[in-house]
Enzyme design. Structure first.
Site, mmCIF file in Angstrom:
data_model
loop_
_atom_site.group_PDB
_atom_site.id
_atom_site.type_symbol
_atom_site.label_atom_id
_atom_site.label_comp_id
_atom_site.label_asym_id
_atom_site.label_seq_id
_atom_site.Cartn_x
_atom_site.Cartn_y
_atom_site.Cartn_z
ATOM 1 N N HIS A 171 0.939 -1.254 0.005
ATOM 2 C CA HIS A 171 -0.014 -0.060 0.103
ATOM 3 C C HIS A 171 0.803 1.220 0.042
ATOM 4 O O HIS A 171 1.679 1.449 0.815
ATOM 5 C CB HIS A 171 -1.061 0.055 1.357
ATOM 6 C CG HIS A 171 -2.024 1.041 1.132
ATOM 7 N ND1 HIS A 171 -1.848 2.368 1.376
ATOM 8 C CD2 HIS A 171 -3.267 0.785 0.912
ATOM 9 C CE1 HIS A 171 -2.987 2.995 1.228
ATOM 10 N NE2 HIS A 171 -4.031 1.927 1.153
ATOM 11 N N ASP B 140 -7.330 -5.923 1.406
ATOM 12 C CA ASP B 140 -7.713 -6.892 0.427
ATOM 13 C C ASP B 140 -7.580 -8.229 0.716
ATOM 14 O O ASP B 140 -8.469 -9.160 0.382
ATOM 15 C CB ASP B 140 -7.266 -6.428 -0.930
ATOM 16 C CG ASP B 140 -7.729 -5.083 -1.610
ATOM 17 O OD1 ASP B 140 -8.778 -4.556 -1.138
ATOM 18 O OD2 ASP B 140 -7.039 -4.834 -2.752
#
Length: 131
Positions: free
Chosen positions: A12, A67
């Site tokens: 990320h 996710d």
């Protein structure tokens, strides 16, 4: 890892010094759903994957993202795998649209790393106490 390929559910651009704080909530939800279903296969697989990849890639600033456990949650909810990607995208549309509206107001891109300038010191009210 040996092929140097990206691993879905990891990495990320904002969380390079540690895992996304939302992971704790999603991991617990995944574990709760596993318990409800009596099937810990998927949550245990995600936890082992999280542990392994973190041990090998955290020095490069790569940690699990939301996710990873969202996919496990979708599995326990019975969503077909082929709609995972559209479901991930749909969950982000409101944020994407909000950003576009902000961009258009100032004709300036807003970078996620900018400082928060909204209200501070607001009192948290648990969901059970909200009206």
């Amino acid at each position: 890892l040996s092929r140097g390929r990206r691993i879905p559910g990891f990495g990320h651009r904002l969380y390079k010094k540690g895992p996304d704080p939302r992971l704790r909530v999603l991991r617990k939800l995944a574990r709760d759903l596993a318990s409800e279903k009596g099937d810990f296969k998927w949550v245990e697989l995600a936890e082992r994957l999280e542990e392994y990849v973190t041990a090998h890639l955290s020095q490069k600033g790569i940690y699990p993202n939301t996710d990873l456990y969202a996919a496990v949650i979708f599995k326990y909810l019975g969503l077909p795998v082929d709609i995972n990607l559209p479901t991930f995208a749909i969950s982000r549309v409101a944020g994407w649209v909000a950003h576009v509206l902000e961009y258009r107001q100032t004709n300036r891109l807003i970078r996620p790393t900018e400082k928060y300038v909204g209200p501070v010191g607001l009192k948290y009210v648990p969901i059970s106490q909200r009206s």
